[in-house]
Structure formats: structure tokens, C-alpha cells
Design a protein around this motif. Structure first.
Motif, PDB file in Angstrom:
ATOM      1  N   ILE A  17       0.826  -1.197   0.000  1.00  0.00           N
ATOM      2  CA  ILE A  17       0.000   0.000   0.000  1.00  0.00           C
ATOM      3  C   ILE A  17       0.867   1.256   0.000  1.00  0.00           C
ATOM      4  CG2 ILE A  17      -1.641   1.343   1.376  1.00  0.00           C
ATOM      5  CD1 ILE A  17      -2.949  -1.358   2.095  1.00  0.00           C
ATOM      6  N   ARG A  18       1.916   1.262   0.802  1.00  0.00           N
ATOM      7  CA  ARG A  18       2.826   2.423   0.826  1.00  0.00           C
ATOM      8  C   ARG A  18       3.451   2.657  -0.543  1.00  0.00           C
ATOM      9  NH1 ARG A  18       3.664   0.960   6.221  1.00  0.00           N
ATOM     10  NH2 ARG A  18       5.262  -0.569   5.718  1.00  0.00           N
ATOM     11  N   LYS A  21       0.849   4.066  -2.923  1.00  0.00           N
ATOM     12  CA  LYS A  21       0.551   5.457  -2.600  1.00  0.00           C
ATOM     13  C   LYS A  21       1.682   6.368  -3.066  1.00  0.00           C
ATOM     14  CE  LYS A  21      -0.877   8.533   1.114  1.00  0.00           C
ATOM     15  NZ  LYS A  21      -1.198   8.634   2.551  1.00  0.00           N
ATOM     16  N   ARG A  22       2.917   5.920  -2.851  1.00  0.00           N
ATOM     17  CA  ARG A  22       4.074   6.699  -3.298  1.00  0.00           C
ATOM     18  C   ARG A  22       4.052   6.870  -4.819  1.00  0.00           C
ATOM     19  NH1 ARG A  22       7.130   4.192   0.267  1.00  0.00           N
ATOM     20  NH2 ARG A  22       7.714   2.568  -1.189  1.00  0.00           N
ATOM     21  N   TRP A  24       1.459   6.796  -6.813  1.00  0.00           N
ATOM     22  CA  TRP A  24       0.361   7.697  -7.161  1.00  0.00           C
ATOM     23  C   TRP A  24       0.762   9.150  -6.906  1.00  0.00           C
ATOM     24  CZ3 TRP A  24      -3.354   9.209  -2.917  1.00  0.00           C
ATOM     25  CH2 TRP A  24      -4.284  10.144  -3.364  1.00  0.00           C
ATOM     26  N   TYR A  41      -3.921   5.869  -8.867  1.00  0.00           N
ATOM     27  CA  TYR A  41      -4.835   5.996  -7.735  1.00  0.00           C
ATOM     28  C   TYR A  41      -5.748   4.771  -7.653  1.00  0.00           C
ATOM     29  CZ  TYR A  41      -8.546   7.425  -4.651  1.00  0.00           C
ATOM     30  OH  TYR A  41      -9.459   7.446  -3.627  1.00  0.00           O
ATOM     31  N   TYR A  44      -3.856   1.973  -6.091  1.00  0.00           N
ATOM     32  CA  TYR A  44      -3.739   2.235  -4.648  1.00  0.00           C
ATOM     33  C   TYR A  44      -5.052   1.906  -3.939  1.00  0.00           C
ATOM     34  CZ  TYR A  44      -3.795   5.145  -0.427  1.00  0.00           C
ATOM     35  OH  TYR A  44      -3.944   5.596   0.852  1.00  0.00           O
ATOM     36  N   ARG A  45      -6.150   2.383  -4.490  1.00  0.00           N
ATOM     37  CA  ARG A  45      -7.467   2.157  -3.881  1.00  0.00           C
ATOM     38  C   ARG A  45      -7.813   0.665  -3.834  1.00  0.00           C
ATOM     39  NH1 ARG A  45     -12.742   1.603  -4.983  1.00  0.00           N
ATOM     40  NH2 ARG A  45     -14.220   2.734  -3.685  1.00  0.00           N
ATOM     41  N   VAL A  48      -5.954  -0.941  -0.985  1.00  0.00           N
ATOM     42  CA  VAL A  48      -6.538  -0.586   0.316  1.00  0.00           C
ATOM     43  C   VAL A  48      -7.804  -1.406   0.556  1.00  0.00           C
ATOM     44  CG1 VAL A  48      -7.644   1.261   1.635  1.00  0.00           C
ATOM     45  CG2 VAL A  48      -5.514   1.720   0.414  1.00  0.00           C
TER      46      VAL A  48
END
Length: 65
Positions: A17-18, A21-22, A24, A41, A44-45, A48
Motif C-alpha cells: 500500500i505504501r 501510494k508513493r 500515485w 490511484y 492504490y485504492r 486498500v
């Protein structure tokens, strides 16, 4: 969940996840086009949501045993 479904399950880690996110945020910071930012994104979503599902599945499994 049947055995076929569990054989294909991927475990999503906090590191996954990190990293997503990075990726994105970096895309936005480095001038990527909107489609690329949206794609990162979405990834990433999905991670999550996948991890949240894992947590819920694990909770239900522990509760059932």
C-alpha cells in the motif's frame, strides 16, 4: 470461499500500500497526465480495499473458530 478461490488469493501488505501510494503521489508531483494519475490511484485504492477485505476475512475466521 472455495478452495479454488483461496488458491488465487493475494495478501496485500502495508508495504504494498505504501509503494502504491508513493507511485500515485509521485505521478502527480512529476507531471504525469491525468490518466496515469488516475490509474495509479485506482491501483492504490484497490490495494486498500483488498487489505480491508483481508482484515475482515481474518476477523471472521478467528471469530468462527
Amino acid at each position: 470461499m472455495g478452495n479454488d478461490e483461496t488458491a488465487w488469493r493475494l495478501d496485500v501488505t502495508d508495504d504494498d500500500i505504501r509503494a502504491a501510494k508513493r507511485a500515485w503521489l509521485d505521478a502527480g508531483d512529476h507531471g504525469a497526465d491525468n490518466d496515469e494519475i488516475a490509474s495509479r490511484y485506482a491501483t492504490y485504492r484497490q490495494l486498500v480495499v483488498g487489505q480491508a477485505q483481508q482484515i475482515a476475512d481474518n476477523f471472521r475466521a478467528r471469530r468462527a473458530s
